[in-house]
Enzyme design. Structure first.
Site: not given
Ligand code: G3H
Ligand code: 13P
Ligand code: ZN
Length: 311
Positions: A82-83, A213, A215, A259
Site C-alpha cells: 500500500d502506498h 483509497h 474509504a 481506519s
C-alpha cells in the site's frame, strides 16, 4: 493455492458490479480477523501492507502470516504493498513475494509520476506482479483547502488515458473526495464524492479497474464505544456506505479500508478491559479485537462491497 494477483479478481468485479476489499494488516489478529470474514463470506480479499506495517511487524512476519491465511482458507488472496513511495520499496516487495504493489507517485509532477510508475511497472511485470498507480491527490480535512484548490486536487479525467498508456499500470487510484484517516470532513460538512469525475474516467478507460483509497465510513457507534470506555475521540465523519456501494457498482474494483478496522478493534479491546479490569492475558482482549474485525469486515463484504460468494 498460493497468493494471487488482482487481474482476474478485478475483471470479475468489473463485470459483476462489485468491489474487492483491500484491508490493511499489521499483526496476526488483524490477518486472522479479516480472512475469517472472507472465508465466512466466500469472498476474494486483498491484504495490504503499508511501509509503516513493514516497519512495525517486519516483511517476513507479514508474508508468513498471509501465507498461513491462504493455507487456512484456500481463498484467492492478494498481498499488496500500500502506498509504495519509491522504486526501492516496490522492488523489495516484488522480490519478497508480494503479488501486487502500489507505486504512489501522486506527490510528484505528472511527468515524474509517469517516470517512477513506468519504472516500477517494468520491474514488477517482469516478475509477474501487478501494479496500482495513483493520479490526483487525496486531501485531508486538516489541509484546509478552498474549493478551487480542492478541485485541482481531484484526478483530472483528461490525464488518465495518457497516464495509463504510458505507464502500463494494471489499476488506477483516483481522487474524488475521499481521504485517509477517521476525520474526512469538517464537523457539520456534508460528505460528497465526485461521481461525475468517476464517470468521466470510466468512459475514457472502458473496462479498466479503478481504486478508491480513504474509504472508511467511521461508524459512530464504534466512536461511542471508545468514548464510553475511557477514550476521547472527537466526532468523526467518514464516507457513507451507500456512496461506496455506488462506487462499487461503477468502475471501482478495489476499495481500501483501514481506519474502520483500527477503530472497531480498539473499541472492542477498550470495552473488554473496562469490563474485565482484572484481565491481563493478551489473548483475552485480543480475541475480542479479532472478533470485532471479523464482524466489520463481514459487514463490508456483504453489505457494502458486494463480494460475498465471489471467491
Ligand atoms: O493509507 C494509509 C493506511 O491507512 C496505512 O496507514 O501508514 O499508518 O500504516 P499507516
Ligand atoms: P481509510 O483511512 O479511510 O481507512 O483509508 C485506508 C487507505 O486508503 C489505505 O490505503
Ligand atoms: Zn490509501
Amino acid at each position: 493455492m498460493s497468493l494471487v494477483g488482482t487481474k482476474e479478481m478485478f475483471e470479475k468485479a468489473y463485470q459483476g458490479g462489485y468491489a474487492v476489499g483491500a484491508f490493511n494488516v499489521n499483526n496476526m489478529e488483524i490477518v486472522q480477523g479479516i480472512t475469517e470474514a472472507a472465508k465466512l463470506e466466500n469472498s476474494p480479499v486483498i491484504l495490504q501492507v503499508s511501509a509503516g506495517a513493514r516497519k512495525y511487524a517486519k516483511h517476513n512476519y507479514l508474508m508468513k502470516l498471509v501465507e498461513a491465511a491462504v493455507m487456512e482458507t484456500g481463498l484467492p488472496i492478494a498481498l499488496h504493498l500500500d502506498h509504495g513511495e519509491n522504486f526501492d520499496i516496490c522492488k523489495a516487495c516484488v522480490d519478497g513475494g508480494f503479488s501486487s504493489v502500489m507505486i504512489d507517485g501522486s506527490k510528484h509532477s505528472f511527468e515524474e509520476n509517469i517516470a517512477v510508475t513506468r519504472q516500477v511497472v517494468e520491474y514488477a511485470h517482469a516478475h509477474g506482479v501487478v501494479v496500482e498507480g495513483e493520479l490526483g491527490k487525496l486531501a485531508g480535512v486538516e489541509d484546509d483547502v478552498n474549493v478551487a484548490d480542492e478541485d485541482a486536487q481531484f484526478t483530472n479525467p483528461a490525464e488518465v488515458e495518457e497516464f495509463v498508456s504510458r505507464t502500463g499500470v494494471d489499476s488506477l487510484a483516483i481522487a474524488i473526495g475521499t481521504s485517509h484517516g477517521a476525520y474526512k470532513f469538517k464537523p457539520g460538512q456534508k460528505p460528497r464524492l465526485r461521481f461525475d469525475i468517476l464517470e468521466q474516467i470510466s468512459q475514457r478507460l472502458p473496462g479498466f479497474p479503478i481504486v478508491l483509497h480513504g474509504a472508511s465510513s467511521v461508524p459512530q457507534q464504534y466512536v461511542q464505544i471508545v468514548n464510553q470506555h475511557g477514550g476521547s475521540m472527537p466526532d468523526a465523519i467518514g464516507i457513507p456506505e451507500e456512496m461506496l456501494r455506488q462506487a462499487a457498482s461503477m468502475a471501482v474494483c478495489k476499495i481500501n479500508i483501514d481506519s474502520d478496522l483500527r477503530l472497531c478493534m480498539t473499541a472492542a479491546v477498550r470495552k473488554h478491559l473496562a469490563e474485565h479490569p482484572d484481565h491481563f492475558d493478551p489473548r483475552q482482549y485480543l480475541a475480542d479485537g479479532r472478533e470485532a474485525i471479523t464482524e466489520i469486515v463481514r459487514h463490508k463484504i456483504r453489505d457494502v462491497l458486494g463480494s460475498s460468494g465471489k471467491a
